[in-house]
Design a protein around this motif. Structure first.
Motif, mmCIF file in Angstrom:
data_model
loop_
_atom_site.group_PDB
_atom_site.id
_atom_site.type_symbol
_atom_site.label_atom_id
_atom_site.label_comp_id
_atom_site.label_asym_id
_atom_site.label_seq_id
_atom_site.Cartn_x
_atom_site.Cartn_y
_atom_site.Cartn_z
ATOM 1 N N TYR A 173 0.787 -1.229 0.000
ATOM 2 C CA TYR A 173 0.000 0.000 0.000
ATOM 3 C C TYR A 173 0.821 1.282 0.000
ATOM 4 N N TYR A 174 2.137 1.173 -0.095
ATOM 5 C CA TYR A 174 2.891 2.413 -0.236
ATOM 6 C C TYR A 174 3.735 2.365 -1.506
ATOM 7 N N ASP A 175 3.989 3.552 -2.056
ATOM 8 C CA ASP A 175 4.762 3.668 -3.291
ATOM 9 C C ASP A 175 6.202 4.065 -3.009
ATOM 10 N N ASN A 176 6.347 5.114 -2.199
ATOM 11 C CA ASN A 176 7.681 5.625 -1.902
ATOM 12 C C ASN A 176 7.813 5.907 -0.416
ATOM 13 N N ASN A 177 8.997 5.648 0.114
ATOM 14 C CA ASN A 177 9.327 5.930 1.509
ATOM 15 C C ASN A 177 10.798 6.322 1.520
ATOM 16 N N ARG A 178 11.061 7.613 1.239
ATOM 17 C CA ARG A 178 12.434 8.016 0.955
ATOM 18 C C ARG A 178 12.633 9.482 1.317
ATOM 19 N N PRO A 179 13.890 9.886 1.469
ATOM 20 C CA PRO A 179 14.151 11.298 1.806
ATOM 21 C C PRO A 179 13.868 12.210 0.620
ATOM 22 N N VAL A 180 13.379 13.411 0.938
ATOM 23 C CA VAL A 180 13.198 14.434 -0.091
ATOM 24 C C VAL A 180 14.175 15.581 0.099
ATOM 25 N N ASN A 181 14.855 15.624 1.246
ATOM 26 C CA ASN A 181 15.962 16.550 1.494
ATOM 27 C C ASN A 181 16.785 15.982 2.646
ATOM 28 N N LEU A 186 9.545 11.309 3.180
ATOM 29 C CA LEU A 186 8.175 11.385 2.681
ATOM 30 C C LEU A 186 7.696 9.989 2.321
ATOM 31 N N LEU A 187 6.585 9.594 2.928
ATOM 32 C CA LEU A 187 5.930 8.325 2.630
ATOM 33 C C LEU A 187 4.693 8.616 1.792
ATOM 34 N N THR A 188 4.546 7.923 0.658
ATOM 35 C CA THR A 188 3.355 8.089 -0.167
ATOM 36 C C THR A 188 2.785 6.723 -0.510
ATOM 37 N N GLY A 189 1.493 6.676 -0.739
ATOM 38 C CA GLY A 189 0.841 5.424 -1.095
ATOM 39 C C GLY A 189 -0.631 5.647 -1.347
ATOM 40 N N GLY A 190 -1.387 4.556 -1.348
ATOM 41 C CA GLY A 190 -2.808 4.702 -1.592
ATOM 42 C C GLY A 190 -3.537 3.378 -1.587
ATOM 43 N N PHE A 191 -4.869 3.483 -1.630
ATOM 44 C CA PHE A 191 -5.724 2.316 -1.523
ATOM 45 C C PHE A 191 -6.835 2.357 -2.564
ATOM 46 N N GLY A 192 -7.083 1.229 -3.200
ATOM 47 C CA GLY A 192 -8.365 0.882 -3.707
ATOM 48 C C GLY A 192 -8.944 1.434 -4.970
ATOM 49 N N GLY A 193 -8.657 0.871 -6.125
ATOM 50 C CA GLY A 193 -9.487 1.007 -7.309
ATOM 51 C C GLY A 193 -9.646 2.422 -7.847
ATOM 52 N N THR A 194 -10.657 2.564 -8.698
ATOM 53 C CA THR A 194 -10.952 3.862 -9.312
ATOM 54 C C THR A 194 -11.299 4.885 -8.241
#
Length: 769
Positions: A173-181, A186-194
Motif C-alpha cells: 500500500y505504499y509507493d515511496n518511503n524516501r528522503p526528499v531533502n 516522505l511516505l506516499t501510497g494509496g488504496f483501492g481502485g478507481t
C-alpha cells in the motif's frame, strides 16, 4: 492529577494498552516502549478505496415479494428474497485503514529503570520517562490542531540523544518511503481502485545543536540533549492531487516554530474546549488514586479478577471521574471541525480490516459517539457528523429512488467516508434496516434545541425533510390500518409468531415507529420555526395519527414489535424498543408514568436473561436507568462498564478497542446529574449514594442554558444557571428551592415539583435548596 492523568508502570503490550493522541484528523496510539517506540498513525480519510455502487438492481422487485411473503407469514422465504435481491452488491462498503507506524529506535542498552508513561488529559500530552545509565530520558507526544502535525519531543537530562525515526507500512500500500531533502522523509501510497484514496506522510526533525540527517528511509538525530520530530499526513480526499505537497508544507511550517511554541498553541486550543466542563466527586477509593490506571480498573472488580462479573462493590469515584474526563478528551481529539466524524474506533485503528470495517455504524454506535457533544459543551465537535450527513443524504437519494422507487433519502445500517447508503453486510438481522439516515437526522433538531441556532436549522432542514419524504412514500398500512415500516427489523433480534414461525424481518418494529414519529415531529416543529412548508407539515400530522406509539405487552413490557411477538433471545444485547425512553424523551416518569413502569419492566426482563453485558449495550442501558431516575441501577451499570468492558488504556470494548461505550458511559454520568428537554431542566435526577458530595460545572441544557451544580450529603446545595439566550427557565428538583440573581430573590412560579422564572441573556441565576 489522579483524575486527569492515565499512567502506567510498563509499556503497552498491545494496541489495547497504547495511549491515544489526536487532533480530529491525525491520530496516534503511543505504546511507550523505552528503546523501540511504536506509534500507530492514522489519518481519518485513509479508507480502503473510492466510492462503490452497491445498489442491488433487483431491489424494487424484491421489495414487493418480501412484503407479500411477510403478509403470508412466510418469514424464511422473505429473508431469502431479501438476501438475494435487496442486500448490497458487494455486501460491504469501504473500510477504515491505518496509515503507517512511526518507529523510534533509541541507541541505548541496558535496563530502563524508574519507568513511567501516561496521558495528561488537562493538556492532551502523552509522556514516557525512564532512566538509563544515570540519564533521565523523557518523550512527549501530542497532535496539534492549530499546526496540523504530530509532535514528539525528546530530552536527555545530563546526557545526549541518539535515535532514528522511520515509517513502516504494509508493503502493498505504499509507493515511496524516501528522503526528499537532508532532514525529511516522505511516505506516499494509496488504496483501492478507481478514485481510490492517496496519502502522504512527512517526517522531519529540529534541534538547536544536534546532528540531523537522513540515511536510506530513516531520519537520524544525534549529539543533543533536546530535539523534536514532526509528522504530518494528508490525503487526496482533502487535498486532491496536492496531498504530498500539503504534507510537506505542514512540516515546513511547523519547523519554523520552537517546541514550546508548538506545545503552547496546541495546549491553548485544546484547553479552550476541555476546561469548559469540570467534574469533582468525593474520594471513596481507599487510596486507589495512587495505583496505575490499569490496576485501578482491575481493582473495581473486587475479588473477581477474571472476566466473570460479580456483585462485589469496590468503589472508586476518582476512576469514574477519570473515565468521564477521558471521554471528553476522546471527543476533542477525535472529532473536530473539518475532520471526519468518529467512526467505530474513533480515529484510532491498527487493523487493515478492522471490526465492522471501522465504519460509521448507524443503528446506535455512531449516534452514541455524540451523546455528550452538546451536554458537555462540545457542540463544535458535533459538526463532522452533520458534514457526513450531507454526503449520506446525497447518496441516499439515489438509493431511495433506485432501490425502492421513493423520493427523499434513505440510509441503512452503516455508512463509510463516501456516504454509502446501500444495505451493509451479509446478515439479514442487521443489514435490512432502513432507519440509519433518519436516526442521524434526529441529531439536527437535538442540536438546535441546545443552541437555538436558526441558521443551523435552516441549513439542515432540507436534509430532515428529505428523510421524512422517504417514509411518507415507503411506509405502508398493515392489516389493521396502522402505518408501519415494511420490511424492517428490531436491530439484530428475531421473533416467534403464534404459529411458531421464527424471523427477523417484520412489519413494523417499535424502534422504527418511534424514530419516524420523532422525525416527523421535528420536521413539523421546524416548519413552524422557519415559517415554511406548512402543507407538508399538515401531511405529516395526518400520517402521525396512523403510526403506532409505544404500547405495553403481555408481560407488562414495552412491545418490541407492533404485533405481540415473543423475542427468541429474551436477553438480547440491545433494547432498541426503548428508544422512546432514551435517547428520545417520549417516555418519562413525570409525563408518562405507566409507560415508564413498562420500560422498567422491559429492562428488568432483559437484564435477568443476560442483556447489558457488552460495553455498548451496558452504556445504553445505564442511560435508560438514569431516565427512570434509578440512581442505583445507573451507578451499578457504569461501575461494571468500567470494571468489565474497559481496556487498560480506558477504551471501551475489551479486548478490541472501540469508543461508543466510552461516550455512552459518560452520557449516563451526565444524566445522573442533569437531564434537559426544551421544556425543563432536571437537577440531580439520579444521584447515587456513592456520589455523596461533589460538583459539576459547565454542562449545557436545552433551551440555551449552562448549568453548574453543587451537592453535599446527597442533597442539592446550589445550582448556577447561565442564561445564554434569555429564555424562560423551568427547573425540576426534589428540593424546595429559591431563585436569585446577583443576590436578589426573584419572582418564580412553583408547580408540580418545578420552579419557573424569566431570564435575561448573559445573567447568572442561583438555585438553592
Amino acid at each position: 492529577m489522579n483524575e486527569t492523568v492515565l499512567w502506567y508502570e510498563n509499556a503497552a503490550e498491545n494496541f489495547a494498552g497504547a495511549l491515544p493522541v489526536g487532533n480530529g484528523r491525525i491520530g496516534g496510539m503511543v505504546y511507550g516502549k523505552p528503546y523501540n517506540e511504536v506509534i500507530c498513525i492514522n489519518e481519518d480519510s485513509v479508507w480502503s478505496g473510492g466510492k462503490r455502487n452497491r445498489i442491488n438492481p433487483d431491489a424494487k422487485k424484491g421489495l414487493e415479494e418480501i412484503r407479500q411473503l411477510l403478509d403470508e407469514e412466510k418469514l424464511s422465504a422473505a429473508e431469502d428474497v431479501a438476501y438475494r435481491k435487496v442486500q448490497g452488491i458487494s455486501p460491504v462498503s469501504r473500510h477504515y485503514m491505518p496509515l503507517a507506524n512511526l518507529n523510534i529506535d533509541m541507541n541505548l542498552s541496558g535496563v530502563a529503570k524508574e519507568y513511567k508513561r501516561g496521558l495528561n488529559l488537562e493538556n492532551a500530552v502523552s509522556f514516557v520517562e525512564y532512566k538509563n545509565n544515570g540519564v533521565t530520558y523523557r518523550r512527549e507526544v501530542f497532535v496539534s490542531e492549530p499546526d496540523s502535525v504530530m509532535v514528539v519531543h525528546f530530552t536527555a537530562e545530563e546526557g545526549t540523544l541518539d535515535f532514528c525515526a522511520y515509517f513502516s507500512c504494509v508493503e502493498d500500500y505504499y509507493d515511496n518511503n524516501r528522503p526528499v531533502n537532508d532532514n525529511t522523509i516522505l511516505l506516499t501510497g494509496g488504496f483501492g481502485g478507481t478514485d481510490g484514496i492517496r496519502f502522504a506522510a512527512a517526517l522531519s526533525a529540529s534541534s538547536e545543536d544536534g546532528k540531523i540527517y537522513t540515511e536510506g528511509d530513516k531520519l537520524y538525530v544525534k549529539d543533543t540533549s533536546e530535539a523534536f520530530i514532526v509528522l504530518s499526513a494528508k490525503s487526496s480526499f482533502y487535498a486532491d492531487e496536492a496531498y504530498d505537497d500539503a504534507a510537506l508544507m505542514d512540516v515546513e511550517y511547523a519547523l519554523e516554530c520552537t517546541y514550546d511554541e508548538l506545545r503552547y498553541r496546541h495546549q491553548c486550543d485544546y484547553k479552550e474546549r476541555y476546561d469548559k466542563v469540570k467534574l469533582s466527586l468525593d474520594d471513596n477509593g481507599d487510596n486507589a488514586k495512587n495505583l496505575p490506571t490499569d490496576e485501578r480498573i482491575l481493582r473495581m472488580r473486587g475479588n473477581d479478577l477474571d472476566d466473570k462479573e460479580c456483585d462485589s462493590h469496590i468503589h472508586d469515584n476518582g476512576l469514574m471521574t477519570l473515565y468521564f474526563n477521558f471521554a471528553r478528551y476522546l471527543m476533542i481529539s477525535g472529532s473536530r471541525d473539518g475532520s471526519q466524524p468518529l467512526n467505530f474506533q474513533g480515529i484510532w485503528n491498527d487493523d487493515m480490516n478492522p471490526y465492522c470495517g471501522g465504519r460509521f455504524e448507524l443503528n446506535v454506535n455512531t449516534e452514541m459517539d455524540y451523546w455528550i457533544a452538546e451536554s458537555c459543551n462540545l457542540s463544535e465537535c458535533h459538526q463532522p457528523l452533520f458534514d457526513l450527513l450531507e454526503r449520506v443524504c446525497k447518496s441516499g437519494k439515489e438509493t431511495a429512488k433506485e432501490m425502492y422507487g421513493c423520493n427523499g433519502f434513505v440510509a441503512h445500517t452503516a455508512t463509510d467516508i463516501w456516504g454509502d447508503t446501500a444495505p451493509q453486510g451479509n446478515k439479514v438481522p442487521s443489514s435490512i434496516w432502513c432507519m440509519g439516515g433518519a436516526w442521524l437526522c434526529l441529531h439536527i433538531f437535538d442540536r438546535y434545541e441546545y443552541t437555538l441556532d436558526r441558521e443551523f436549522l435552516e441549513k439542515y432542514y432540507p436534509i430532515m425533510k428529505e428523510a421524512a419524504v422517504f417514509y411518507t412514500e415507503y411506509m405502508s398500512e398493515d392489516s389493521e390500518g396502522r402505518l408501519v415500516v415494511t420490511p424492517s427489523l428490531s436491530p439484530e433480534n428475531s421473533y416467534k409468531t403464534e404459529n411458531g414461525a421464527v424471523g427477523t424481518l417484520c412489519k413494523g418494529a417499535s424502534v422504527d415507529n418511534q424514530i419516524v414519529s420523532i422525525l416527523f415531529n421535528d420536521v413539523i416543529k421546524t416548519t413552524e420555526i422557519l415559517d415554511t412548508d406548512h402543507d407538508f407539515a399538515d401531511k405529516l400530522k395526518e400520517l402521525l395519527e396512523k403510526i403506532p406509539q409505544p404500547e405495553t405487552g403481555k408481560f407488562g413490557q414495552i412491545k418490541e414489535w407492533t404485533e405481540e411477538y415473543d423475542e427468541t433471545d429474551t436477553g438480547h444485547k440491545f433494547v432498541s424498543h426503548l428508544f422512546a425512553l432514551h435517547p428520545a424523551h417520549i417516555i418519562t416518569p413525570n409525563k408518562t408514568p405507566k409507560l415508564a413502569n413498562a420500560a422498567r419492566t422491559t429492562l428488568i426482563r432483559r437484564l435477568i436473561h443476560g442483556s447489558g453485558n457488552a460495553g455498548i449495550s451496558r452504556a445504553w442501558v445505564a442511560n435508560m436507568w438514569a431516565r427512570l431516575y434509578d440512581s442505583q441501577m445507573v451507578y451499578d451499570n457504569v461501575r461494571k462498564l468500567i470494571a468489565y468492558s474497559t481496556n487498560p488504556n480506558m477504551f471501551d470494548g475489551q479486548p478490541r478497542i472501540r469508543v461508543d461505550g466510552n461516550f455512552g458511559g459518560a452520557s449516563a454520568m451526565v444524566e445522573m446529574l442533569m437531564q434537559s428537554s426544551i421544556d425543563e431542566i432536571v437537577i440531580l435526577p439520579a444521584l447515587p449514594t456513592e456520589w455523596k458530595t461533589g460538583e459539576i460545572s459547565g454542562l449545557c441544557a436545552k433551551g440555551g442554558f449552562e448549568v453548574s451544580i453543587k451537592w453535599n450529603d446527597g442533597k442539592l446545595v446550589s445550582a448556577e444557571i447561565v442564561s445564554l439566550l434569555g429564555r424562560k427557565c423551568t427547573i425540576r428538583t426534589n428540593s424546595i428551592i429559591s431563585v436569585s440573581c446577583d443576590g436578589e430573590s426573584l419572582n418564580s412560579t412553583h408547580s408540580d415539583g418545578t420552579v419557573s422564572f424569566d431570564t435575561e441573556q448573559g445573567r447568572v441565576y442561583t438555585i438553592r435548596s
